[in-house]
Motif scaffolding. Sequence first.
Motif, PDB file in Angstrom:
ATOM      1  N   SER A   1       0.815  -1.215   0.000  1.00  0.00           N
ATOM      2  CA  SER A   1       0.000   0.000   0.000  1.00  0.00           C
ATOM      3  C   SER A   1       0.846   1.261   0.000  1.00  0.00           C
ATOM      4  CB  SER A   1      -0.943   0.013   1.214  1.00  0.00           C
ATOM      5  OG  SER A   1      -0.206   0.135   2.414  1.00  0.00           O
TER       6      SER A   1
ATOM      7  N   SER B   1      -3.269   0.576  -4.535  1.00  0.00           N
ATOM      8  CA  SER B   1      -4.172   1.415  -3.763  1.00  0.00           C
ATOM      9  C   SER B   1      -4.646   0.646  -2.536  1.00  0.00           C
ATOM     10  CB  SER B   1      -5.379   1.811  -4.617  1.00  0.00           C
ATOM     11  OG  SER B   1      -6.195   0.671  -4.869  1.00  0.00           O
TER      12      SER B   1
ATOM     13  N   GLU C   1     -12.090   1.375  -9.739  1.00  0.00           N
ATOM     14  CA  GLU C   1     -10.656   1.616  -9.900  1.00  0.00           C
ATOM     15  C   GLU C   1     -10.136   0.857 -11.125  1.00  0.00           C
ATOM     16  OE1 GLU C   1      -8.135   1.480  -6.386  1.00  0.00           O
ATOM     17  OE2 GLU C   1      -9.922   1.406  -5.108  1.00  0.00           O
TER      18      GLU C   1
ATOM     19  N   GLU D   1      -6.701  -1.298 -11.587  1.00  0.00           N
ATOM     20  CA  GLU D   1      -6.091  -1.738 -10.328  1.00  0.00           C
ATOM     21  C   GLU D   1      -5.934  -3.256 -10.277  1.00  0.00           C
ATOM     22  OE1 GLU D   1      -4.168  -1.128  -6.720  1.00  0.00           O
ATOM     23  OE2 GLU D   1      -4.738   0.267  -8.321  1.00  0.00           O
TER      24      GLU D   1
END
Length: 297
Positions: A26, A31, A212, A215
């Motif tokens: 992270s 994310s 997202e 991602e």
Amino acid sequence: MSAWVLLAIFAAAFQTLRFVLQKHLSMGALSVGGATFARFAYSMPFVLVMAAVYLGWMGAALPRLGPLFWVYALTGGLAQILATWCMVALFAARNFAVGITFKKTETVQTALIGFVLLGDRVSPWGMGAILIGLVGVVVLSGGAGTDRWRIFNRAAALGLVAGALFAVSAVGYRGATLEVGSSDALTRALVTLAAVTTSQALAMALWLRWREAGEIGRVIAARRTAVWIGLAGLGGSLCWFTAFTLQNAAYVFAVGQVEVIFSLIAARVFFGERITRREGVGVALVTASVLAVGFFR
């Protein structure tokens, strides 16, 4: 030493390792949502294989799963997703060891939620331990802004919410394991874990696809580290779930407070972090509280 005690200790060790890896990912690679998804996505294949192999080895069919099983399992799974999300976000707000300690208020909150949902009662001694924990949380929550003793800040909110959500998930998982139509503790744990992890991975994949874009690809690209998050998560969850089939969730979490000690070691070894004297007092108070909840049960 009881089997559930050993399982709780091993679960705490696996969980500390998972949080170390999630904090690492992270801090730039993924994310908050991506690091959360990695925990479930890379656990799912392993737990499905383990459940299938174990049932085959036992010569058993898939146990009966009633409607109440799915209510408990899906509620616990959603609560764990939200709790893990809060934890990854918390690591960016405070250091690793203090973040874990905020999360460990889950033991006190599990006792309270267990009383509300399951009728589990807390003794006067246990209530005293809860009050000690509340003092510890107040001490820990200071120092996030210019007002060092400001109680209501983002770190405190994330930690307390994460603890509450983990408590809900624990009660849900214990309820789900007890609804599996089998007398074998490991069968109940594996079947519940397989159902929960699969639903969590699918739900997070849909969320990331919607909110997202790209991602999921980054989670795949980070697989050399992310796969270890999945394995550590699997080890911890399997130990937690098996312990939940054997003992009340609040007691299991009480023993699991050794995670606070593991997190202090991890914070020093992996991140070079130190905690302040005041934060050390808060850690000690919360640790004393959750251990006392288990001792005076």
